[in-house]
Design a protein around this motif. Structure first.
Motif, PDB file in Angstrom:
ATOM      1  N   LYS A   1       0.824  -1.208   0.000  1.00  0.00           N
ATOM      2  CA  LYS A   1       0.000   0.000   0.000  1.00  0.00           C
ATOM      3  C   LYS A   1       0.859   1.260   0.000  1.00  0.00           C
ATOM      4  N   ILE A   2       1.890   1.262   0.855  1.00  0.00           N
ATOM      5  CA  ILE A   2       2.777   2.421   0.935  1.00  0.00           C
ATOM      6  C   ILE A   2       3.486   2.652  -0.390  1.00  0.00           C
ATOM      7  N   SER A   3       3.991   1.558  -0.968  1.00  0.00           N
ATOM      8  CA  SER A   3       4.703   1.670  -2.233  1.00  0.00           C
ATOM      9  C   SER A   3       3.790   2.195  -3.337  1.00  0.00           C
ATOM     10  N   GLU A   4       2.582   1.646  -3.386  1.00  0.00           N
ATOM     11  CA  GLU A   4       1.640   2.091  -4.407  1.00  0.00           C
ATOM     12  C   GLU A   4       1.244   3.541  -4.194  1.00  0.00           C
ATOM     13  N   ASN A   5       1.006   3.903  -2.938  1.00  0.00           N
ATOM     14  CA  ASN A   5       0.630   5.296  -2.655  1.00  0.00           C
ATOM     15  C   ASN A   5       1.755   6.260  -2.999  1.00  0.00           C
ATOM     16  N   ASN A   6       2.979   5.891  -2.621  1.00  0.00           N
ATOM     17  CA  ASN A   6       4.128   6.743  -2.930  1.00  0.00           C
ATOM     18  C   ASN A   6       4.302   6.895  -4.434  1.00  0.00           C
ATOM     19  N   PHE A   7       4.179   5.768  -5.118  1.00  0.00           N
ATOM     20  CA  PHE A   7       4.335   5.819  -6.568  1.00  0.00           C
ATOM     21  C   PHE A   7       3.259   6.700  -7.211  1.00  0.00           C
ATOM     22  N   LYS A   8       2.017   6.502  -6.739  1.00  0.00           N
ATOM     23  CA  LYS A   8       0.923   7.320  -7.279  1.00  0.00           C
ATOM     24  C   LYS A   8       1.140   8.790  -6.986  1.00  0.00           C
ATOM     25  N   GLU A   9       1.586   9.075  -5.756  1.00  0.00           N
ATOM     26  CA  GLU A   9       1.799  10.471  -5.365  1.00  0.00           C
ATOM     27  C   GLU A   9       2.866  11.117  -6.235  1.00  0.00           C
ATOM     28  N   ILE A  10       3.977  10.423  -6.379  1.00  0.00           N
ATOM     29  CA  ILE A  10       5.076  10.956  -7.193  1.00  0.00           C
ATOM     30  C   ILE A  10       4.653  11.058  -8.656  1.00  0.00           C
ATOM     31  N   PHE A  11       3.993  10.021  -9.114  1.00  0.00           N
ATOM     32  CA  PHE A  11       3.591   9.935 -10.518  1.00  0.00           C
ATOM     33  C   PHE A  11       2.653  11.075 -10.898  1.00  0.00           C
TER      34      PHE A  11
ATOM     35  N   ASP B   1       7.309  17.266 -13.783  1.00  0.00           N
ATOM     36  CA  ASP B   1       7.880  16.749 -15.027  1.00  0.00           C
ATOM     37  C   ASP B   1       6.918  15.739 -15.641  1.00  0.00           C
ATOM     38  N   ALA B   2       6.976  15.636 -16.956  1.00  0.00           N
ATOM     39  CA  ALA B   2       6.194  14.606 -17.635  1.00  0.00           C
ATOM     40  C   ALA B   2       6.821  13.239 -17.348  1.00  0.00           C
ATOM     41  N   ILE B   3       5.983  12.250 -16.991  1.00  0.00           N
ATOM     42  CA  ILE B   3       6.473  10.894 -16.727  1.00  0.00           C
ATOM     43  C   ILE B   3       5.728   9.939 -17.649  1.00  0.00           C
ATOM     44  N   VAL B   4       6.490   9.102 -18.360  1.00  0.00           N
ATOM     45  CA  VAL B   4       5.884   8.123 -19.262  1.00  0.00           C
ATOM     46  C   VAL B   4       6.528   6.762 -18.995  1.00  0.00           C
ATOM     47  N   ILE B   5       5.673   5.738 -18.915  1.00  0.00           N
ATOM     48  CA  ILE B   5       6.136   4.382 -18.612  1.00  0.00           C
ATOM     49  C   ILE B   5       6.085   3.556 -19.897  1.00  0.00           C
ATOM     50  N   HIS B   6       7.210   2.864 -20.196  1.00  0.00           N
ATOM     51  CA  HIS B   6       7.311   2.003 -21.378  1.00  0.00           C
ATOM     52  C   HIS B   6       7.515   0.555 -20.937  1.00  0.00           C
ATOM     53  N   ASP B   7       7.132  -0.341 -21.824  1.00  0.00           N
ATOM     54  CA  ASP B   7       7.585  -1.710 -21.623  1.00  0.00           C
ATOM     55  C   ASP B   7       8.988  -1.820 -22.235  1.00  0.00           C
TER      56      ASP B   7
ATOM     57  N   VAL C   1       3.108   2.514 -21.983  1.00  0.00           N
ATOM     58  CA  VAL C   1       2.132   1.805 -21.150  1.00  0.00           C
ATOM     59  C   VAL C   1       1.246   2.792 -20.401  1.00  0.00           C
ATOM     60  N   ASP C   2       1.839   3.852 -19.864  1.00  0.00           N
ATOM     61  CA  ASP C   2       1.079   4.821 -19.074  1.00  0.00           C
ATOM     62  C   ASP C   2       1.836   6.138 -19.054  1.00  0.00           C
ATOM     63  N   ALA C   3       1.131   7.213 -18.659  1.00  0.00           N
ATOM     64  CA  ALA C   3       1.753   8.538 -18.548  1.00  0.00           C
ATOM     65  C   ALA C   3       0.957   9.356 -17.552  1.00  0.00           C
ATOM     66  N   ASN C   4       1.615  10.362 -16.958  1.00  0.00           N
ATOM     67  CA  ASN C   4       0.917  11.218 -16.002  1.00  0.00           C
ATOM     68  C   ASN C   4       0.270  12.401 -16.726  1.00  0.00           C
ATOM     69  N   GLU C   5      -0.477  13.203 -15.933  1.00  0.00           N
ATOM     70  CA  GLU C   5      -1.214  14.320 -16.521  1.00  0.00           C
ATOM     71  C   GLU C   5      -0.272  15.364 -17.120  1.00  0.00           C
TER      72      GLU C   5
END
Length: 753
Positions: free
Chosen positions: A244-254, A259-265, A271-275
């Motif tokens: 839960k902590i890891s997911e929350n931290n990741f979501k918070e940072i993400f 900065d723009a953050i984009v996740i690739h395989d 795969v995903d990107a932030n606002e």
């Protein structure tokens, strides 16, 4: 069958021991079996509910953007790894949005529920979780879990417990007669602890054994089992909390990153990107998933071969940072970005995360900075004053003007001590002390100093120095500039000689002018005085002729005689004004402390007495001020100002004359004057401000005599009186809207302060 009383005591004891051992053992094992069964069932529910919540959180975006393919892939990945039989995501209306079914599981109808619930039905566990975000419901997720593995574990545990019970029973029969008491105590304790475990649902306790026999071993086995169960429970709780902590931290940072953050395989697929990413490239999440960084989101100006090399380094756990020309796909607008790429592991899956920062403005700022530095260097070189930079006593930089003024080239100065441009070592050291003292006291240095040119000539310069430091530099510098004043010093000596001669000439001319003024004032007074006697004779003889020959004179003769009399009266008034005006230059003022209010009231009373039927409205504002002035002269000045106002409001049906003052703060703010300012204001005919510079000169008139009588001496008299009191007078006006006269008198004190 034998009666109980006929059975031997040993058998009875064995029977009692068997019953006494068997019943508590069965109860204890049953309680533990029940708790273990409950634990495995609860553990399965917790695991399913946690997975449902996680899937629900990540499914919000899929439902919002109707990404069924992505959702099906996500469910397939989760289902295979979590070994669920079936995962179904319902929309809010009950329609199935996405679904995963294990190959071995038969697809049956599954009911939609709009609630968070978990229950067992037959061989399966059904877990429902509502999909919500910010109090908005998007649907429901249902997970079907198999109880086969859980039932197998329970059966295995039951078989083990039965085997253990048989062993204990056999030992109880064998040793029942000898250890009846030792058997009963441990069993009773075991029942007690089992009840405690049942009631408290706590597995962190240990059973205290009474020996090393089978019961003791049973205690050891139960302790091991309880310890294992407790460790699994703790590990499970820790894992859930960490997740839960890891997911929350990741979501918070993400989501909160600027900065723009984009996740690739690993194949460079998004795969995903932030606002921030979506806003930066002005696209939606659905549009982004169908795009590639190497195609739609990048300028063709980039080196894509180098990008592939960098990607391979990232896959080999070598993070990369570089600048990249990005492109907005809809507008084709290009901008410079700073990119950081790194491979990480998230939820046991390797991904590549990239951060993108728009540095277009930063690059523009850097370009401007470089241009500014170039401009400053050019300005430094074309300055018309000598300038340079010192580090300690050594010259670091000089401009062209300095080289020109002292005759050395840049190469002959930079890197050398500044000693070479001073007259002597002593002079050089003494000036160094002066610089140090000035820096210590005032932070800079401004001195006149003599230098030696390369050709040996001495020059005098005005030298300015100030300490200078730069960021990220421990070295201290001194910025200096100088102006060659050698010719100026020579001119100054010549000017001093000329000034001395000029002062002598001015004294002579001043003496001559004072004598001429005195002679002129004496002549003016004499002429004015000598004219009064013949004028008086003309006026009186004209009156006699008019009175004694009234009958003999015709109307035209009478008219001429009256004109003669009136003109002699006007001439007399003019001579009186001239005499008064000339006397002012000779008259010495006698200063007294008087109040302006007293002077003003006296003047108003005099005017009212001389014009008893006037309709003038006099308004006197607060003017109770102490004035250091000559009472008679001040009254003449104020009287002339009021008389002037009365004269020029005479044709107004409702004449108004105001008198007031501005205190020190008001006067400074309005006029920039460090004194109280008095004013007299009327609503008369006024005058044209184009002629304001002539207003206070003698014999100056702005209106014809037909309209307003007078000779133009009054305001000149006022000006001379105000000047004698070290004061100032000025006026403002507008034709047909009145005039306002302002004046100050030497030392004035506001009695109200």
């Amino acid at each position: 069958m034998k009666r109980i009383k006929d059975i031997s005591l040993e058998k009875k004891m064995i029977f009692v021991i068997i019953i006494s051992v068997l019943i508590p053992l069965i109860l204890a094992i049953s309680v533990i079996i029940i708790n273990v069964s409950k634990f495995y069932r609860d553990d399965l529910i917790d695991e399913a509910e946690l997975s449902a919540k996680i899937i629900a959180d990540f499914s919000v975006a899929d439902i919002q953007f109707n990404s069924q393919d992505i959702s099906n892939k996500s469910l397939s990945f989760i289902g295979k790894n979590a070994k669920f039989l079936r995962i179904v995501i319902f929309k809010e209306n009950g329609e199935i949005f996405s679904e995963f079914i294990k190959e071995t599981h038969e697809k049956n109808h599954i009911m939609h529920r709009n609630e968070n619930i978990s229950y067992y039905e037959g061989e399966y566990l059904y877990t429902y979780q509502i999909i919500k975000q910010d109090a908005k419901t998007f649907g429901t997720i249902c997970i079907v879990s198999s109880t086969e593995l859980m039932n197998k574990k329970i059966i295995d545990f039951l078989i083990g417990a039965i085997i253990l019970s048989v062993i204990i029973l056999f030992l109880a029969i064998l040793l029942g007669q000898k250890f009846t008491k030792s058997l009963l105590i441990p069993i009773e304790n075991l029942v007690k602890k089992a009840g405690q475990i049942t009631n408290d649902a706590s597995y962190d306790i240990q059973l205290q054994k009474f020996g090393n026999d089978e019961i003791g071993k049973l205690y050891d086995s139960l302790n091991i089992m309880l310890s294992n169960i407790n460790e699994r429970s703790i590990e499970r709780d820790k894992a859930l909390n960490a997740l839960k902590i890891s997911e929350n931290n990741f979501k918070e940072i993400f989501n909160s990153s600027h900065d723009a953050i984009v996740i690739h395989d690993l194949n460079m697929k998004i795969v995903d990107a932030n606002e921030t990413m979506l806003k930066m490239f002005e696209i939606s999440n659905d549009e982004l998933t169908n795009m590639s960084v190497a195609k739609e989101l990048s300028s063709r100006k980039n080196d894509f071969d180098l990008l592939n090399v960098r990607w391979q380094k990232v896959l080999n756990n070598q993070p990369q940072e570089f600048n990249w020309i990005s492109k907005k796909p809809k507008t084709n607008e290009e901008f410079v970005s700073q990119v950081n790429i790194k491979k990480i592991v998230l939820s046991d899956k390797e991904i590549v995360i990239a951060t993108i920062r728009d540095i277009t403005e930063l690059e523009k700022a850097n370009d401007k900075l470089r241009n500014s530095e170039n401009k400053l260097q050019k300005i430094f070189d074309i300055l018309q004053v000598g300038a340079g930079l010192l580090s300690g006593r050594n010259i670091v930089e000089v401009n062209n003007k300095m080289c020109e003024l002292i005759g050395y080239s840049r190469e002959e100065l930079v890197g050398y001590s500044s000693r070479k441009i001073y007259k002597s070592e002593e002079h050089f050291l003494n000036f160094g002390k002066i610089i140090a003292d000035n820096f210590s006291n005032i932070g800079s240095c401004h001195q006149e100093v003599e230098w030696v040119r390369k050709d040996g000539k001495f020059i005098t310069v005005i030298l300015d120095l100030m300490p200078l430091s730069f960021e990220n530099s421990v070295e201290n510098f001194i910025l200096f500039s100088f102006l060659d004043i050698t010719e100026l010093k020579m001119a100054e000596r010549e000017i001093k000689e000329l000034n001395s001669d000029l002062e002598n000439r001015v004294k002579e001319r001043t003496t001559e002018l004072e004598l001429a003024n005195k002679e002129l004032e004496a002549f003016s007074y004499s002429v004015s005085h000598d004219l009064r006697t013949p004028l008086r004779g003309i006026r009186e003889f004209s009156k006699i002729i008019l009175e004694e020959n009234m009958q003999q004179l015709n109307e035209e003769g009478k008219k001429y005689l009256l004109k003669v009399i009136n003109n002699t009266i006007s001439m007399k008034n003019l001579i009186d004004d001239l005499l008064n005006f000339s006397r002012l230059a000779q008259e010495k003022i006698v200063l007294e402390k008087i109040t302006m209010e007293t002077v003003v009231n006296s003047v108003i009373n005099t005017i009212n007495d001389s014009l008893p039927n006037n309709n003038i409205k006099f308004i006197v504002h607060n003017c109770d001020c102490l004035i250091n002035a000559d009472p008679n002269l001040l009254r003449i000045a104020v009287f002339n100002l009021f008389s002037n106002a009365v004269k020029f409001t005479s044709k107004n049906e409702n004449p108004i004359i105001e008198f007031g003052k501005y205190n020190l703060s008001e006067a400074k703010e309005k006029f920039g004057v460090e004194n109280i300012v008095f004013y007299i204001k009327d609503n008369g005919v006024g005058f044209d401000m184009e002629h304001a510079d002539k207003l206070f000169g003698a014999f100056q008139r702005f209106h014809s005599k037909k309209d307003f009588e007078g000779f133009g001496i009054g305001l000149a008299t006022v000006n001379k009186i105000i000047s004698k009191h070290n004061g100032q007078i000025w006026a403002t006006s507008e034709l047909n809207k009145g005039a306002t006269f302002f004046f100050t008198i030497g030392e004035t004190t506001n009695l109200n302060l």
